[in-house]
Write an enzyme that holds these catalytic residues in place. Structure first.
Site, mmCIF file in Angstrom:
data_model
loop_
_atom_site.group_PDB
_atom_site.id
_atom_site.type_symbol
_atom_site.label_atom_id
_atom_site.label_comp_id
_atom_site.label_asym_id
_atom_site.label_seq_id
_atom_site.Cartn_x
_atom_site.Cartn_y
_atom_site.Cartn_z
ATOM 1 N N HIS A 127 37.393 33.882 36.229
ATOM 2 C CA HIS A 127 36.338 34.782 35.598
ATOM 3 C C HIS A 127 37.195 35.070 34.284
ATOM 4 O O HIS A 127 38.265 35.556 34.165
ATOM 5 C CB HIS A 127 35.867 35.949 36.248
ATOM 6 C CG HIS A 127 35.063 35.667 37.483
ATOM 7 N ND1 HIS A 127 33.812 35.216 37.234
ATOM 8 C CD2 HIS A 127 34.911 35.621 38.768
ATOM 9 C CE1 HIS A 127 33.069 35.026 38.164
ATOM 10 N NE2 HIS A 127 33.940 35.458 39.127
ATOM 11 N N CYS A 180 34.609 32.290 31.116
ATOM 12 C CA CYS A 180 33.595 32.895 30.277
ATOM 13 C C CYS A 180 34.232 33.669 29.196
ATOM 14 O O CYS A 180 35.443 34.266 29.173
ATOM 15 C CB CYS A 180 32.581 34.063 31.015
ATOM 16 S SG CYS A 180 31.531 32.971 32.051
#
Length: 352
Positions: free
Chosen positions: A163, A219
């Protein structure tokens, strides 16, 4: 590989997180469970399940969080080729990723077979029994190992699958006003690793004749190394763009060359998906898959052809499967981004 949270240093005692779905600030303490946007897929094609961000008390903690594996301190720096591969699954968490372990094993195979990295020169942090876990401290120590005693001729690789987040920049270091971060396994208790720290740890120490490639499948990872130049593939602005911080602080190397290939731009999301799997079941990072395909299927790969191949494969997948558009935040494609500590000819061969 995505979140919709932004952090703000609103208090000297605890950080606060702004949730765009709740439209409010919430305390980011160890009792707050933050659930992120999560991509899922099924055999009929890719679909996105946008799970609402919510906050609830969760007193469960894992024993391995915030821990340090002393075996990392015994890693010896190797001459020539050296790589650190990190895969964060966030096992047993609401924001678990299913493809990162597969990603890191496939990247290890790519480095050993295509680029002739000795297996002994590659270290892995992953939620697998054979490897140290990717806690914040373990990642920090492993990054120091990656650049320790680097010498001319060394080729270093940092790969991360997990992440990524953004948080407000309060030091005028970012043109867009946000720092980019990667999320270790224990980021909820130990905190994230910010781009400024990554730059200080693995970019600044690079000596003349040393080259570092960072490959980041997360991301908001566009400028995760805080490098001074980004490459635009847009026809009206094609070429290198100045990404030096407004504050004037130096973000370059000590004579070496740092290059980052990121899954997406700073304001975009990256996908963990089975869209590219032959069986339709194997989850993997869209960036990692398209990167490997571009490198494995071409005899001579350049930086320009690598970016173009990755872009075209994601675009083709989007066209092939209508529901793939759910992968892309606000209908924007996941655009891989190239950044560098200095401008260079993108038609140079891509070699690790």
């Amino acid at each position: 590989m995505c979140h919709h949270l932004r952090k703000s240093a609103m208090s000297s005692t605890s950080e606060r997180v702004y949730c765009f779905d709740c439209q409010e600030f919430v305390s980011d303490d160890s009792d707050t469970n933050i659930q992120c946007v999560k991509f899922n897929s099924d055999p009929k094609g890719l679909r996105v399940s946008l799970r609402k961000l919510f906050h609830r008390k969760d007193m469960s903690h894992h024993n391995y969080q915030s821990s340090y594996d002393e075996s990392i301190g015994k890693w010896q720096p190797t001459r020539g080729k050296r790589a650190l591969l990190c895969a964060v699954t966030y096992n047993k968490q609401k924001y678990k990723l299913k493809g990162t372990n597969y990603d890191v094993i496939s990247m290890q195979e790519l480095l050993t077979t295509r680029f002739k990295f000795p297996k002994s020169s590659i270290h892995i942090l992953a939620e697998m029994d054979a490897h140290p876990h990717p806690t914040k401290r373990n990642i920090q120590e492993a990054l120091r190992w990656l650049v320790k005693d680097n010498q001319p001729g060394d080729s270093l690789v940092f790969y991360f699958s997990g992440h990524g987040l953004r948080q407000p920049d309060f030091f005028d270091d970012e043109i867009d006003g946000f720092d980019e971060t990667i999320c270790p396994l224990d980021f909820r208790t130990a905190g994230m690793i910010v781009d400024n720290e990554i730059n200080d740890t693995i970019v600044r120490p690079l000596k003349t004749g040393v080259k570092l490639h960072a490959i980041i499948d997360a991301c908001h990872s566009g400028t995760i190394l805080d490098l001074p130049y980004v490459y635009s593939t847009k026809n009206d602005r094609k070429g290198w763009l100045d990404n030096r911080p407004p504050s004037g602080v130096y973000k370059g190397t000590s004579g070496g060359h740092a290059i980052s290939i990121s899954a997406c731009e700073d304001n975009q999301l990256a996908a963990d998906t089975s869209a590219f799997s032959e069986t339709g079941k194997q989850m993997e990072g869209a960036m990692t898959f398209t990167f490997r395909k571009a490198v494995e299927n071409t005899t001579r790969v350049t930086y320009a052809s690598l970016l173009a191949s990755m872009h075209n494969d994601i675009l083709a997948a989007k066209r092939k499967c209508f529901s793939l558009r759910g992968l892309f935040h606000r209908e924007r494609l996941q655009e891989p981004l190239l950044s560098s500590s200095k401008e260079f000819d993108v038609n140079e061969p891509f070699v690790l």
